[in-house]
Design a protein around this motif. Structure first.
Motif, PDB file in Angstrom:
ATOM      1  N   MET A   1     -35.503   2.968 -24.569  1.00 10.36           N
ATOM      2  CA  MET A   1     -36.458   2.344 -23.659  1.00 10.36           C
ATOM      3  C   MET A   1     -37.777   3.098 -23.825  1.00 10.36           C
ATOM      4  O   MET A   1     -37.800   4.342 -23.749  1.00 10.36           O
ATOM      5  CB  MET A   1     -35.971   2.474 -22.211  1.00 10.36           C
TER       6      MET A   1
ATOM      7  N   LEU B   1     -41.293   3.769 -22.230  1.00  8.72           N
ATOM      8  CA  LEU B   1     -41.935   3.682 -20.929  1.00  8.72           C
ATOM      9  C   LEU B   1     -43.394   4.090 -21.027  1.00  8.72           C
ATOM     10  O   LEU B   1     -43.738   5.049 -21.715  1.00  8.72           O
ATOM     11  CB  LEU B   1     -41.237   4.615 -19.934  1.00  8.72           C
TER      12      LEU B   1
ATOM     13  N   PHE C   1     -45.139   4.345 -13.331  1.00  6.48           N
ATOM     14  CA  PHE C   1     -44.467   3.844 -14.522  1.00  6.48           C
ATOM     15  C   PHE C   1     -44.412   2.324 -14.556  1.00  6.48           C
ATOM     16  O   PHE C   1     -44.305   1.662 -13.518  1.00  6.48           O
ATOM     17  CB  PHE C   1     -43.028   4.375 -14.583  1.00  6.48           C
ATOM     18  N   GLY C   2     -44.439   1.799 -15.767  1.00  5.60           N
ATOM     19  CA  GLY C   2     -44.169   0.399 -15.993  1.00  5.60           C
ATOM     20  C   GLY C   2     -42.675   0.153 -16.095  1.00  5.60           C
ATOM     21  O   GLY C   2     -41.879   1.100 -16.025  1.00  5.60           O
ATOM     22  N   PRO C   3     -42.280  -1.103 -16.300  1.00  2.00           N
ATOM     23  CA  PRO C   3     -40.853  -1.453 -16.357  1.00  2.00           C
ATOM     24  C   PRO C   3     -40.180  -1.076 -17.665  1.00  2.00           C
ATOM     25  O   PRO C   3     -38.963  -1.099 -17.759  1.00  2.00           O
ATOM     26  CB  PRO C   3     -40.862  -2.972 -16.170  1.00  2.00           C
ATOM     27  N   GLY C   4     -40.991  -0.739 -18.667  1.00  2.00           N
ATOM     28  CA  GLY C   4     -40.430  -0.325 -19.950  1.00  2.00           C
ATOM     29  C   GLY C   4     -40.226  -1.470 -20.919  1.00  2.00           C
ATOM     30  O   GLY C   4     -40.150  -2.643 -20.534  1.00  2.00           O
TER      31      GLY C   4
ATOM     32  N   ARG D   1     -37.476  -2.306 -23.844  1.00  2.00           N
ATOM     33  CA  ARG D   1     -36.197  -1.872 -24.427  1.00  2.00           C
ATOM     34  C   ARG D   1     -36.134  -2.322 -25.868  1.00  2.00           C
ATOM     35  O   ARG D   1     -36.178  -3.519 -26.150  1.00  2.00           O
ATOM     36  CB  ARG D   1     -35.026  -2.450 -23.641  1.00  2.00           C
TER      37      ARG D   1
ATOM     38  N   TYR E   1     -37.766  11.318  -8.887  1.00  5.88           N
ATOM     39  CA  TYR E   1     -37.914   9.908  -9.182  1.00  5.88           C
ATOM     40  C   TYR E   1     -36.574   9.214  -8.994  1.00  5.88           C
ATOM     41  O   TYR E   1     -35.515   9.799  -9.213  1.00  5.88           O
ATOM     42  CB  TYR E   1     -38.377   9.689 -10.633  1.00  5.88           C
TER      43      TYR E   1
ATOM     44  N   GLN F   1     -34.534   5.720 -10.284  1.00  2.00           N
ATOM     45  CA  GLN F   1     -34.574   4.702 -11.327  1.00  2.00           C
ATOM     46  C   GLN F   1     -33.375   3.774 -11.175  1.00  2.00           C
ATOM     47  O   GLN F   1     -32.225   4.214 -11.271  1.00  2.00           O
ATOM     48  CB  GLN F   1     -34.590   5.345 -12.717  1.00  2.00           C
TER      49      GLN F   1
ATOM     50  N   ARG G   1     -32.247  -0.478 -15.769  1.00  3.40           N
ATOM     51  CA  ARG G   1     -33.172  -1.277 -16.578  1.00  3.40           C
ATOM     52  C   ARG G   1     -34.562  -1.420 -15.948  1.00  3.40           C
ATOM     53  O   ARG G   1     -35.270  -2.393 -16.198  1.00  3.40           O
ATOM     54  CB  ARG G   1     -32.573  -2.640 -16.909  1.00  3.40           C
ATOM     55  N   LYS G   2     -34.932  -0.454 -15.116  1.00 10.59           N
ATOM     56  CA  LYS G   2     -36.273  -0.430 -14.531  1.00 10.59           C
ATOM     57  C   LYS G   2     -36.945   0.896 -14.867  1.00 10.59           C
ATOM     58  O   LYS G   2     -36.287   1.852 -15.293  1.00 10.59           O
ATOM     59  CB  LYS G   2     -36.196  -0.565 -13.004  1.00 10.59           C
ATOM     60  N   GLY G   3     -38.260   0.956 -14.654  1.00 11.34           N
ATOM     61  CA  GLY G   3     -38.962   2.224 -14.815  1.00 11.34           C
ATOM     62  C   GLY G   3     -38.737   3.126 -13.610  1.00 11.34           C
ATOM     63  O   GLY G   3     -38.394   2.663 -12.524  1.00 11.34           O
ATOM     64  N   PRO G   4     -38.909   4.448 -13.781  1.00  8.75           N
ATOM     65  CA  PRO G   4     -38.764   5.363 -12.650  1.00  8.75           C
ATOM     66  C   PRO G   4     -39.848   5.121 -11.604  1.00  8.75           C
ATOM     67  O   PRO G   4     -40.983   4.781 -11.945  1.00  8.75           O
ATOM     68  CB  PRO G   4     -38.945   6.746 -13.287  1.00  8.75           C
TER      69      PRO G   4
ATOM     70  N   LEU H   1     -41.605   7.061  -8.112  1.00  9.71           N
ATOM     71  CA  LEU H   1     -41.677   8.343  -7.430  1.00  9.71           C
ATOM     72  C   LEU H   1     -41.110   8.231  -6.016  1.00  9.71           C
ATOM     73  O   LEU H   1     -41.505   7.378  -5.232  1.00  9.71           O
ATOM     74  CB  LEU H   1     -43.132   8.813  -7.363  1.00  9.71           C
TER      75      LEU H   1
ATOM     76  N   LEU I   1     -33.855  11.337 -10.856  1.00  9.33           N
ATOM     77  CA  LEU I   1     -34.385  12.218 -11.895  1.00  9.33           C
ATOM     78  C   LEU I   1     -35.297  13.265 -11.264  1.00  9.33           C
ATOM     79  O   LEU I   1     -36.231  12.919 -10.541  1.00  9.33           O
ATOM     80  CB  LEU I   1     -35.222  11.416 -12.899  1.00  9.33           C
TER      81      LEU I   1
END
Lengths: 115, 108
Positions: A89, A91, A106-109, A111, B36, B38, B41-44, B46, B88
């Motif tokens: 992934m 990011l 952060f964005g959603p990434g 994959r 963080y 998470q 399948r998503k971004g971390p 805060l 995290l």
């Protein structure tokens, strides 16, 4: 939506192909970061920009990887000649840098799966 | 040696239990310590951060930093199924250095 966006969300490619990912940071954020996260691990720093200047690259960023932020807004991360070990992934995060605390969003990434 | 080491888990607890998560770090110069969350399948995102040593509380969440032992903790009180996620820890030194993450499952 005013958060960090990334495109595409998923990418499947064959070994040896080139891929490019895009990140749009939060408007007016001057710093943009790329991280890579593999299964069961935390994100690992790859590189970051302040405005359009790339200030640091991790040793994880091999010669096959290149990142740009041409106008200090969106950024692209390109991987050339992909390998199966590149599956992860990717990011993107952005922040408004001030002396001291520097919160990254952060964005959603994206994959990436390399077959 | 990694800059941040995190208890790997996974952790499974019943609803209402206290969740305790821990990390250690190597560089005594670090000042900002982050947690963080998470989802799959998503971004971390805060949760909270602490500057230097001490405690910080935010609702059901409490973060602690002990700089003398280089130990970071997060406690979740009255855990809910919606708290099920990977947590995290990270140190914030212009870039983030993360632990491996602990996956928590809160059973209803």
């Amino acid at each position: 939506d005013t958060g960090v966006s990334q495109d595409p969300r998923h990418k499947i490619t064959k070994r040896g192909q080139n891929v490019t990912f895009r990140c749009d940071p939060i408007s007016e954020h001057n710093r943009l970061y790329w991280y890579r996260q593999t299964l069961g691990q935390g994100p690992e720093f790859l590189t970051y920009f302040q405005n359009e200047a790339q200030l640091e690259k991790s040793r994880l960023l091999s010669d096959r990887f290149s990142a740009e932020r041409p106008k200090g807004s969106f950024s692209t991360l390109e991987i050339q000649r992909t390998e199966q070990g590149d599956s992860a992934m990717y990011l993107c995060a952005s922040s408004l840098y001030r002396q001291g605390y520097n919160e990254q969003f952060f964005g959603p990434g994206t994959r990436l799966t390399v077959l | 040696q990694k800059e941040v080491e995190q208890d790997p888990g996974p952790l499974s607890v019943p609803e209402g239990a206290i969740v305790s998560l821990n990390c250690t770090y190597s560089n005594s110069a670090f000042q900002y310590f982050m947690w963080y969350r998470q989802y799959s399948r998503k971004g971390p995102e805060l949760l909270m951060y602490t500057y230097s040593s001490g405690n910080k509380e935010d609702g059901r969440f409490t973060a602690q930093v002990d700089k003398s032992s280089k130990y970071i903790s997060l406690f979740i009180r009255d855990s809910q199924p919606s708290d099920s996620a990977t947590y995290l820890c990270a140190i914030n030194d212009y870039k983030l250095s993360f632990g491996a993450g602990t996956t928590v499952t809160v059973r209803a």
